[in-house]
Write a protein that holds these residues in place. Structure first.
Motif, PDB file in Angstrom:
ATOM      1  N   PRO A  17       0.813  -1.232   0.000  1.00 31.06           N
ATOM      2  CA  PRO A  17       0.000   0.000   0.000  1.00 31.06           C
ATOM      3  C   PRO A  17       0.840   1.273   0.000  1.00 31.06           C
ATOM      4  O   PRO A  17       0.843   2.036   0.975  1.00 31.06           O
ATOM      5  CB  PRO A  17      -0.818  -0.145   1.289  1.00 31.06           C
ATOM      6  CG  PRO A  17       0.091  -0.900   2.214  1.00 31.06           C
ATOM      7  CD  PRO A  17       0.865  -1.857   1.338  1.00 31.06           C
ATOM      8  N   THR A  18       1.509   1.524  -1.084  1.00 23.80           N
ATOM      9  CA  THR A  18       2.432   2.662  -1.166  1.00 23.80           C
ATOM     10  C   THR A  18       1.747   3.976  -0.811  1.00 23.80           C
ATOM     11  O   THR A  18       2.232   4.734   0.045  1.00 23.80           O
ATOM     12  CB  THR A  18       3.013   2.773  -2.589  1.00 23.80           C
ATOM     13  OG1 THR A  18       3.290   1.481  -3.109  1.00 23.80           O
ATOM     14  CG2 THR A  18       4.278   3.598  -2.572  1.00 23.80           C
ATOM     15  N   SER A  19       0.632   4.270  -1.481  1.00 20.34           N
ATOM     16  CA  SER A  19      -0.053   5.546  -1.263  1.00 20.34           C
ATOM     17  C   SER A  19      -0.590   5.651   0.163  1.00 20.34           C
ATOM     18  O   SER A  19      -0.489   6.709   0.798  1.00 20.34           O
ATOM     19  CB  SER A  19      -1.208   5.696  -2.258  1.00 20.34           C
ATOM     20  OG  SER A  19      -0.743   5.626  -3.575  1.00 20.34           O
ATOM     21  N   TYR A  20      -1.151   4.567   0.652  1.00 17.93           N
ATOM     22  CA  TYR A  20      -1.713   4.582   2.000  1.00 17.93           C
ATOM     23  C   TYR A  20      -0.626   4.881   3.034  1.00 17.93           C
ATOM     24  O   TYR A  20      -0.824   5.720   3.926  1.00 17.93           O
ATOM     25  CB  TYR A  20      -2.372   3.243   2.289  1.00 17.93           C
ATOM     26  CG  TYR A  20      -2.914   3.119   3.696  1.00 17.93           C
ATOM     27  CD1 TYR A  20      -4.123   3.711   4.034  1.00 17.93           C
ATOM     28  CD2 TYR A  20      -2.205   2.427   4.673  1.00 17.93           C
ATOM     29  CE1 TYR A  20      -4.625   3.610   5.328  1.00 17.93           C
ATOM     30  CE2 TYR A  20      -2.696   2.325   5.961  1.00 17.93           C
ATOM     31  CZ  TYR A  20      -3.908   2.916   6.283  1.00 17.93           C
ATOM     32  OH  TYR A  20      -4.386   2.823   7.567  1.00 17.93           O
ATOM     33  N   LEU A  21       0.512   4.211   2.906  1.00 20.40           N
ATOM     34  CA  LEU A  21       1.593   4.424   3.866  1.00 20.40           C
ATOM     35  C   LEU A  21       2.167   5.837   3.754  1.00 20.40           C
ATOM     36  O   LEU A  21       2.493   6.457   4.768  1.00 20.40           O
ATOM     37  CB  LEU A  21       2.695   3.386   3.645  1.00 20.40           C
ATOM     38  CG  LEU A  21       2.304   1.934   3.965  1.00 20.40           C
ATOM     39  CD1 LEU A  21       3.457   0.992   3.624  1.00 20.40           C
ATOM     40  CD2 LEU A  21       1.919   1.789   5.431  1.00 20.40           C
ATOM     41  N   MET A  22       2.288   6.344   2.519  1.00 17.28           N
ATOM     42  CA  MET A  22       2.781   7.710   2.348  1.00 17.28           C
ATOM     43  C   MET A  22       1.830   8.698   3.001  1.00 17.28           C
ATOM     44  O   MET A  22       2.261   9.662   3.656  1.00 17.28           O
ATOM     45  CB  MET A  22       2.944   8.031   0.865  1.00 17.28           C
ATOM     46  CG  MET A  22       3.544   9.398   0.591  1.00 17.28           C
ATOM     47  SD  MET A  22       5.267   9.554   1.177  1.00 17.28           S
ATOM     48  CE  MET A  22       6.116   8.564  -0.076  1.00 17.28           C
ATOM     49  N   GLY A  23       0.532   8.483   2.845  1.00 22.26           N
ATOM     50  CA  GLY A  23      -0.431   9.357   3.500  1.00 22.26           C
ATOM     51  C   GLY A  23      -0.320   9.301   5.008  1.00 22.26           C
ATOM     52  O   GLY A  23      -0.392  10.335   5.685  1.00 22.26           O
ATOM     53  N   ARG A  24      -0.117   8.110   5.549  1.00 24.17           N
ATOM     54  CA  ARG A  24       0.006   7.965   6.998  1.00 24.17           C
ATOM     55  C   ARG A  24       1.236   8.686   7.542  1.00 24.17           C
ATOM     56  O   ARG A  24       1.223   9.194   8.673  1.00 24.17           O
ATOM     57  CB  ARG A  24       0.052   6.485   7.376  1.00 24.17           C
ATOM     58  CG  ARG A  24      -1.310   5.792   7.328  1.00 24.17           C
ATOM     59  CD  ARG A  24      -2.302   6.529   8.197  1.00 24.17           C
ATOM     60  NE  ARG A  24      -3.528   5.770   8.420  1.00 24.17           N
ATOM     61  CZ  ARG A  24      -4.596   6.262   9.006  1.00 24.17           C
ATOM     62  NH1 ARG A  24      -4.606   7.513   9.429  1.00 24.17           N
ATOM     63  NH2 ARG A  24      -5.671   5.525   9.179  1.00 24.17           N
ATOM     64  N   VAL A  25       2.292   8.724   6.745  1.00 23.25           N
ATOM     65  CA  VAL A  25       3.502   9.452   7.161  1.00 23.25           C
ATOM     66  C   VAL A  25       3.169  10.918   7.437  1.00 23.25           C
ATOM     67  O   VAL A  25       3.697  11.533   8.370  1.00 23.25           O
ATOM     68  CB  VAL A  25       4.592   9.342   6.072  1.00 23.25           C
ATOM     69  CG1 VAL A  25       5.736  10.318   6.343  1.00 23.25           C
ATOM     70  CG2 VAL A  25       5.132   7.918   6.005  1.00 23.25           C
ATOM     71  N   TYR A  26       2.258  11.476   6.636  1.00 23.42           N
ATOM     72  CA  TYR A  26       1.893  12.885   6.771  1.00 23.42           C
ATOM     73  C   TYR A  26       0.595  13.087   7.571  1.00 23.42           C
ATOM     74  O   TYR A  26       0.071  14.201   7.629  1.00 23.42           O
ATOM     75  CB  TYR A  26       1.738  13.519   5.384  1.00 23.42           C
ATOM     76  CG  TYR A  26       3.045  13.681   4.658  1.00 23.42           C
ATOM     77  CD1 TYR A  26       3.854  14.794   4.869  1.00 23.42           C
ATOM     78  CD2 TYR A  26       3.476  12.712   3.761  1.00 23.42           C
ATOM     79  CE1 TYR A  26       5.051  14.940   4.203  1.00 23.42           C
ATOM     80  CE2 TYR A  26       4.671  12.852   3.081  1.00 23.42           C
ATOM     81  CZ  TYR A  26       5.458  13.966   3.314  1.00 23.42           C
ATOM     82  OH  TYR A  26       6.649  14.109   2.646  1.00 23.42           O
ATOM     83  N   GLY A  27       0.074  12.010   8.156  1.00 20.59           N
ATOM     84  CA  GLY A  27      -1.107  12.150   8.992  1.00 20.59           C
ATOM     85  C   GLY A  27      -2.429  12.079   8.264  1.00 20.59           C
ATOM     86  O   GLY A  27      -3.449  12.541   8.789  1.00 20.59           O
TER      87      GLY A  27
END
Length: 214
Positions: A17-27
């Protein structure tokens, strides 16, 4: 490793889940932001340019690596290479890690085709970039470039199985974009804001967003 196990591994690779994890990095939970799509375009819309580039590259590799390397590991070519590609795309569109809510599969599909018909993908990507610049609409660019890939694969003398695979991918891309097509017809499709170069503050007022778009 047997081919069926590698097919499962290809699915799990595509499902990363590349996009999901990237979003989680930024909250952010990108399933609830922007278009709700877990793809690089929505990452750009919410998080900005550099996170979107990272997501795009990883999603391309999710398709490229299984098709390129798995046949070297199991000694099988032809149909199994295509099966690995389809498994990776299926993982991206329906990822087990995010309750089967993923992206549209364009970047991962392009990664699989880059391993099978690189000339076709290079031309299609150039058309994608030009279409995005001209229309500011990523969905239109994806539909146009996906339709072009089978034509270019045939023109570059790719094997018939690869051309058939490219046609199947084009149909899949159109199917995953069916909601976008409806919005395009209604002239409600989201367009790219080229000024998005950084992460939008988490608590930004929506009225300020509207002023920024004018």
């Amino acid at each position: 490793m047997t081919a069926p196990l590698l097919t499962l591994f290809a699915y799990l690779t595509g499902a990363f889940p590349t996009s999901y994890l990237m979003g989680r990095v930024y909250g952010y939970d990108l399933r609830r932001e922007g278009s709700g799509n877990l793809g690089s375009t929505n990452v750009y819309r919410i998080l900005g340019f550099f996170p979107a580039v990272v997501v795009l590259l990883v999603d391309l590799l999710k398709g490229f690596l299984p098709v390129w390397f798995f046949p070297l590991w199991d000694g099988r070519t032809g149909a199994w290479a295509l099966a690995y590609g389809l498994a990776a795309i299926t993982g991206h569109v329906w990822p087990v890690y995010t309750k089967f809510k993923g992206g549209k599969g364009v970047a991962t599909a392009a990664g699989t085709m880059a391993a099978l018909a690189p000339v076709a993908v290079t031309v299609a990507f150039s058309v994608w970039v030009m279409t995005v610049i001209l229309t500011r609409t990523a969905s239109v660019a994806s539909l146009v470039s996906a339709s072009l890939v089978p034509i270019m694969a045939r023109a570059s003398a790719a094997p018939r199985s690869v051309v058939s695979y490219a046609i199947l991918l084009a149909v899949t891309v159109w199917w995953t974009h069916r909601a976008n097509l409806a919005r395009i017809v209604r002239r409600e499709e989201l367009q790219i804001d080229w000024r998005r170069g950084r992460v939008r503050p988490r608590g930004r007022d929506r009225r300020q967003d509207r002023r920024d778009e004018t």
